[in-house]
Write a protein that holds these residues in place. Structure first.
Motif, PDB file in Angstrom:
ATOM      1  N   TYR A   9     -14.617  50.678  47.750  1.00  0.00           N
ATOM      2  CA  TYR A   9     -15.926  50.593  48.660  1.00  0.00           C
ATOM      3  C   TYR A   9     -16.963  50.831  47.539  1.00  0.00           C
ATOM      4  O   TYR A   9     -16.924  51.805  46.987  1.00  0.00           O
ATOM      5  CB  TYR A   9     -15.691  51.634  49.944  1.00  0.00           C
ATOM      6  CG  TYR A   9     -16.917  51.548  50.480  1.00  0.00           C
ATOM      7  CD1 TYR A   9     -17.877  52.710  50.278  1.00  0.00           C
ATOM      8  CD2 TYR A   9     -17.308  50.752  51.424  1.00  0.00           C
ATOM      9  CE1 TYR A   9     -18.910  52.794  51.028  1.00  0.00           C
ATOM     10  CE2 TYR A   9     -18.441  50.640  52.188  1.00  0.00           C
ATOM     11  CZ  TYR A   9     -19.229  51.659  51.915  1.00  0.00           C
ATOM     12  OH  TYR A   9     -20.338  51.933  52.691  1.00  0.00           O
ATOM     13  N   SER A  10     -18.026  50.202  47.581  1.00  0.00           N
ATOM     14  CA  SER A  10     -19.205  50.420  46.823  1.00  0.00           C
ATOM     15  C   SER A  10     -20.283  50.457  47.691  1.00  0.00           C
ATOM     16  O   SER A  10     -20.716  49.505  48.521  1.00  0.00           O
ATOM     17  CB  SER A  10     -19.535  49.166  45.734  1.00  0.00           C
ATOM     18  OG  SER A  10     -20.613  49.401  45.238  1.00  0.00           O
ATOM     19  N   ALA A  11     -21.219  51.670  47.568  1.00  0.00           N
ATOM     20  CA  ALA A  11     -22.301  51.906  48.275  1.00  0.00           C
ATOM     21  C   ALA A  11     -23.446  52.029  47.199  1.00  0.00           C
ATOM     22  O   ALA A  11     -23.306  52.490  46.054  1.00  0.00           O
ATOM     23  CB  ALA A  11     -22.376  53.097  49.112  1.00  0.00           C
ATOM     24  N   THR A  12     -24.742  51.477  47.547  1.00  0.00           N
ATOM     25  CA  THR A  12     -25.752  51.439  46.966  1.00  0.00           C
ATOM     26  C   THR A  12     -26.200  52.997  46.598  1.00  0.00           C
ATOM     27  O   THR A  12     -26.253  53.719  47.497  1.00  0.00           O
ATOM     28  CB  THR A  12     -26.910  50.785  47.244  1.00  0.00           C
ATOM     29  OG1 THR A  12     -26.533  49.455  47.584  1.00  0.00           O
ATOM     30  CG2 THR A  12     -28.060  50.809  46.507  1.00  0.00           C
ATOM     31  N   LEU A  17     -31.667  52.983  46.988  1.00  0.00           N
ATOM     32  CA  LEU A  17     -31.983  52.584  48.477  1.00  0.00           C
ATOM     33  C   LEU A  17     -33.521  53.085  48.815  1.00  0.00           C
ATOM     34  O   LEU A  17     -34.008  52.284  49.639  1.00  0.00           O
ATOM     35  CB  LEU A  17     -31.220  53.054  49.352  1.00  0.00           C
ATOM     36  CG  LEU A  17     -30.942  52.793  50.578  1.00  0.00           C
ATOM     37  CD1 LEU A  17     -31.226  51.148  51.040  1.00  0.00           C
ATOM     38  CD2 LEU A  17     -29.859  53.233  51.403  1.00  0.00           C
ATOM     39  N   ASP A  40     -28.269  49.609  55.216  1.00  0.00           N
ATOM     40  CA  ASP A  40     -28.163  50.892  54.519  1.00  0.00           C
ATOM     41  C   ASP A  40     -27.259  50.592  53.093  1.00  0.00           C
ATOM     42  O   ASP A  40     -27.276  51.348  52.372  1.00  0.00           O
ATOM     43  CB  ASP A  40     -27.540  51.880  55.159  1.00  0.00           C
ATOM     44  CG  ASP A  40     -26.079  51.493  55.575  1.00  0.00           C
ATOM     45  OD1 ASP A  40     -25.757  50.432  55.408  1.00  0.00           O
ATOM     46  OD2 ASP A  40     -25.631  52.345  56.220  1.00  0.00           O
ATOM     47  N   ASP A  41     -27.213  49.241  52.767  1.00  0.00           N
ATOM     48  CA  ASP A  41     -26.564  49.017  51.550  1.00  0.00           C
ATOM     49  C   ASP A  41     -27.006  47.791  51.191  1.00  0.00           C
ATOM     50  O   ASP A  41     -26.116  46.552  51.367  1.00  0.00           O
ATOM     51  CB  ASP A  41     -24.939  49.128  51.829  1.00  0.00           C
ATOM     52  CG  ASP A  41     -24.261  48.951  50.339  1.00  0.00           C
ATOM     53  OD1 ASP A  41     -24.451  49.054  49.277  1.00  0.00           O
ATOM     54  OD2 ASP A  41     -22.740  49.081  50.244  1.00  0.00           O
ATOM     55  N   CYS A  43     -26.171  46.314  48.320  1.00  0.00           N
ATOM     56  CA  CYS A  43     -25.214  45.876  47.399  1.00  0.00           C
ATOM     57  C   CYS A  43     -24.017  45.187  48.205  1.00  0.00           C
ATOM     58  O   CYS A  43     -23.306  44.507  47.897  1.00  0.00           O
ATOM     59  CB  CYS A  43     -24.495  46.906  46.293  1.00  0.00           C
ATOM     60  SG  CYS A  43     -25.647  47.632  45.346  1.00  0.00           S
ATOM     61  N   SER A  47     -24.972  41.247  50.626  1.00  0.00           N
ATOM     62  CA  SER A  47     -25.809  42.044  49.769  1.00  0.00           C
ATOM     63  C   SER A  47     -27.119  41.237  50.386  1.00  0.00           C
ATOM     64  O   SER A  47     -27.247  40.353  50.892  1.00  0.00           O
ATOM     65  CB  SER A  47     -25.819  41.404  48.349  1.00  0.00           C
ATOM     66  OG  SER A  47     -25.465  40.112  48.286  1.00  0.00           O
ATOM     67  N   THR A  56     -23.193  50.212  41.620  1.00  0.00           N
ATOM     68  CA  THR A  56     -23.832  50.651  42.879  1.00  0.00           C
ATOM     69  C   THR A  56     -25.126  50.760  42.411  1.00  0.00           C
ATOM     70  O   THR A  56     -26.031  51.444  43.384  1.00  0.00           O
ATOM     71  CB  THR A  56     -23.488  52.429  43.072  1.00  0.00           C
ATOM     72  OG1 THR A  56     -23.652  53.080  41.922  1.00  0.00           O
ATOM     73  CG2 THR A  56     -21.924  52.282  43.461  1.00  0.00           C
TER      74      THR A  56
END
Length: 106
Positions: A9-12, A17, A40-41, A43, A47, A56
Motif C-alpha cells: 500500500y502506497s500513500a502520498t 499532499l 487524499d492520495d 499517487c 492517480s 510516495t
C-alpha cells in the motif's frame, strides 16, 4: 503447499499532499485539474491527472497549457523530490515562489 500473498500500500507523503492542496486552493478554476474533490492520495489508485510520483513522493507536476488562473503556493519548494515542473501557458499571478532546495528540479 502454502501460497503467500503480498500486498503493498502506497500513500502520498502528507507534506506533498498539503502542497498540492494549497496549489488547488490558490486557483480560480481548479476543476480544470480534474483532481478528486475529496482525494487524499494523488499517487492513487487512481492517480491524479497531471501529477507523477516516485514511490510516495511527488516527482512531477505537468499542468502546462491548461489555462489555469490563480497564484502558486508559497510552499512549492517543500516538494523536495520534484524533478520536473510544467507551468507554462497558464495565467498565474503573484510572486513566483522560491524554488530554493529543489536540487533535483531540471
Amino acid at each position: 503447499m502454502a501460497v503467500g500473498i503480498s500486498l503493498v500500500y502506497s500513500a502520498t507523503d502528507p507534506g506533498d499532499l498539503a502542497v498540492l492542496n494549497q496549489f488547488r486552493k490558490g486557483l480560480k478554476n481548479p476543476e480544470l485539474l480534474k483532481w478528486p474533490v475529496n482525494g487524499d492520495d494523488p499517487c492513487g489508485p487512481p492517480s491524479w491527472p497531471h501529477v507523477f510520483y516516485s514511490q510516495t513522493r511527488i516527482s512531477q507536476i505537468q499542468v502546462q497549457g491548461m489555462n489555469l488562473e490563480g497564484v502558486l503556493p508559497g510552499n512549492l519548494n517543500q516538494l523536495s523530490m520534484l524533478t520536473n515542473l510544467g507551468l507554462q501557458k497558464n495565467r498565474f499571478t503573484g510572486a513566483l515562489p522560491s524554488l530554493n532546495g529543489l536540487s533535483g528540479l531540471r
